[in-house]
Design a protein around this motif. Structure first.
Motif, PDB file in Angstrom:
ATOM      1  N   UNK A  79       0.828  -1.140   0.056  1.00 17.86           N
ATOM      2  CA  UNK A  79       0.045   0.003   0.055  1.00 17.86           C
ATOM      3  C   UNK A  79       0.885   1.203   0.004  1.00 17.86           C
ATOM      4  N   UNK A  80       0.587   2.211  -0.983  1.00 22.15           N
ATOM      5  CA  UNK A  80       1.426   3.278  -1.030  1.00 22.15           C
ATOM      6  C   UNK A  80       0.218   4.434  -0.497  1.00 22.15           C
ATOM      7  N   UNK A  81       0.730   5.573   0.085  1.00 20.32           N
ATOM      8  CA  UNK A  81      -0.036   6.860   0.534  1.00 20.32           C
ATOM      9  C   UNK A  81       0.017   7.918  -0.517  1.00 20.32           C
ATOM     10  N   UNK A  82      -0.852   8.010  -1.433  1.00 20.31           N
ATOM     11  CA  UNK A  82      -1.023   9.114  -2.273  1.00 20.31           C
ATOM     12  C   UNK A  82      -1.632  10.469  -1.835  1.00 20.31           C
ATOM     13  N   UNK A  83      -2.312  10.357  -0.676  1.00 21.25           N
ATOM     14  CA  UNK A  83      -2.577  11.624  -0.233  1.00 21.25           C
ATOM     15  C   UNK A  83      -2.813  11.276   1.618  1.00 21.25           C
ATOM     16  N   UNK A  84      -2.872  12.258   2.309  1.00 19.26           N
ATOM     17  CA  UNK A  84      -2.707  11.891   3.546  1.00 19.26           C
ATOM     18  C   UNK A  84      -3.668  10.992   4.375  1.00 19.26           C
ATOM     19  N   UNK A  85      -4.857  10.823   3.648  1.00 21.13           N
ATOM     20  CA  UNK A  85      -5.981  10.135   3.995  1.00 21.13           C
ATOM     21  C   UNK A  85      -6.356   8.685   3.299  1.00 21.13           C
ATOM     22  N   UNK A  86      -5.364   8.559   2.258  1.00 21.67           N
ATOM     23  CA  UNK A  86      -5.835   7.468   1.422  1.00 21.67           C
ATOM     24  C   UNK A  86      -4.520   6.408   0.808  1.00 21.67           C
ATOM     25  N   UNK A  87      -4.733   5.348   0.799  1.00 17.88           N
ATOM     26  CA  UNK A  87      -3.801   4.240   0.584  1.00 17.88           C
ATOM     27  C   UNK A  87      -4.101   3.371  -0.637  1.00 17.88           C
ATOM     28  N   UNK A  88      -3.269   3.287  -1.715  1.00 21.70           N
ATOM     29  CA  UNK A  88      -3.457   2.696  -2.988  1.00 21.70           C
ATOM     30  C   UNK A  88      -2.524   1.316  -3.000  1.00 21.70           C
ATOM     31  N   UNK A  89      -3.365   0.233  -3.154  1.00 17.98           N
ATOM     32  CA  UNK A  89      -2.791  -1.013  -3.281  1.00 17.98           C
ATOM     33  C   UNK A  89      -2.298  -1.112  -4.634  1.00 17.98           C
TER      34      UNK A  89
END
Length: 348
Positions: free
Chosen positions: A288-298
């Motif tokens: 999971x990477x953090x593309x914005x402070x409150x969202x994580x993309x698998x």
């Protein structure tokens, strides 16, 4: 008189009106209660970003769930080639020293006999030439014994040379010499402290065998193997160059097939993803990477780039986004739970 009838009718009308009002009110209250009892649908935490599954968590939820992110660790990594490794049986190899000792003993015995026979022949010849009552027949018999022992010595020498040649052809000069000298390498192998690995590279690939290779025991477990030599013989079942490596036994049994990673090519820049960030699903590695402070993309990791302690990714992976190094499994569980509740799958 009509007055009583009017009164009765009026009373009946009032009663009917009250009854109708009661029924209407009852239905109204029932509907209100039903609406009150309906579950309040919270907004889904799972969404899609460019076709990838993403999960949204505010700062409080991240803290509660133990989600920790870290920047990708810059590093360099030499490209690796996958090869097939097979743990060889040590039985034939352990017999090398027995065969060598037997051949060497025969040569030593024959050499001693030939030396003694030669000395006896020379002694008798000196006595014979000095007319010291040594018959020619006795001298000839001594010479025949010496010549026979010399022939036996040559046969023993040939036997020892054949044993050495056979060992070289089967196992290579390094292992053959190790067995002959009863070296520490031979001792570690026959006592099963280490195992012999035959590593075969893909057909048509030319490669200088690296001195060290990584052997994958399990998904995230590796051991280091050290080059011994090239395999001197060709197995028709295996197409490709073969090399012999030694590795810690670690419970490996003869016949076990393993994936071996051989360094090949120049080192390339990239990032190191720690093992704690990796989750496995559908046979692939994900983070999971953090593309914005409150969202994580698998995101899926590139294949065949595992390394000790984690995974190597090329420079610019996921635009250099921070990676979830703790709590990734929780995010995945939340994602799967939400999708199961919704009856869908963001990965299609």
């Amino acid at each position: 008189m009509k007055t009583p009838s009017v009164i009765v009718i009026a009373i009946g009308t009032v009663v009917l009106a009250v009854a109708v009002w009661g029924v209407v009110r009852s239905h109204s209250e029932s509907g209100t209660e039903t609406e009150r009892e309906k579950p309040v649908s919270a907004p889904s935490r799972v969404s899609q970003v460019d076709g990838l599954a993403a999960i949204t968590l505010d700062a409080a939820a991240q803290k509660t769930s133990g989600v920790v992110v870290a920047a990708q660790q810059a590093t360099s990594h030499r490209r690796e080639m996958q090869a097939l490794g097979t743990v060889l049986s040590i039985e034939d190899f352990s017999g090398l020293r027995t065969a060598y000792i037997a051949a060497e003993s025969q040569q030593e015995t024959a050499a001693a006999a030939a030396a003694a026979a030669r000395a006896e022949y020379q002694r008798l010849r000196e006595l014979h030439d000095g007319n010291q009552d040594i018959s020619t027949k006795a001298l000839q018999a001594a010479e025949a014994t010496w010549r026979a022992d010399e022939a036996a010595l040559r046969i023993a020498q040939a036997g020892l040379a054949t044993a050495q040649h056979t060992a070289n052809q089967q196992w290579g000069s390094v292992l053959a010499q190790a067995a002959a000298a009863d070296s520490p390498l031979y001792a570690r192998l026959v006592t099963q402290q280490e195992v012999l690995l035959q590593v075969v590279v893909p057909a048509g690939v030319e490669i200088v065998p690296p001195t060290r290779a990584r052997v994958q025991l399990r998904r995230e477990a590796f051991v280091s193997a050290q080059l011994i030599s090239e395999v001197p013989r060709t197995d028709p079942r295996l197409q490709g160059l073969s090399f012999l490596y030694r590795a810690p036994a670690t419970g490996l049994l003869p016949g076990t097939s393993l994936t071996v990673y051989l360094p090949a090519g120049d080192a390339a820049p990239g990032s190191m993803i720690p093992a704690s960030a990796i989750i496995w699903w559908q046979g692939r590695a994900w983070v999971y990477t953090q593309d914005r402070p409150d969202r994580f993309v698998r995101r899926a990791l590139p294949p065949d780039q595992s390394m000790e302690g984690g995974w190597f990714v090329p420079t610019g992976f996921a635009h250099g986004e921070k990676v979830v190094v703790s709590g990734a499994q929780m995010l995945f569980s939340e994602e799967q739970r939400t999708q199961s509740t919704a009856g869908g799958d963001t990965d299609g």
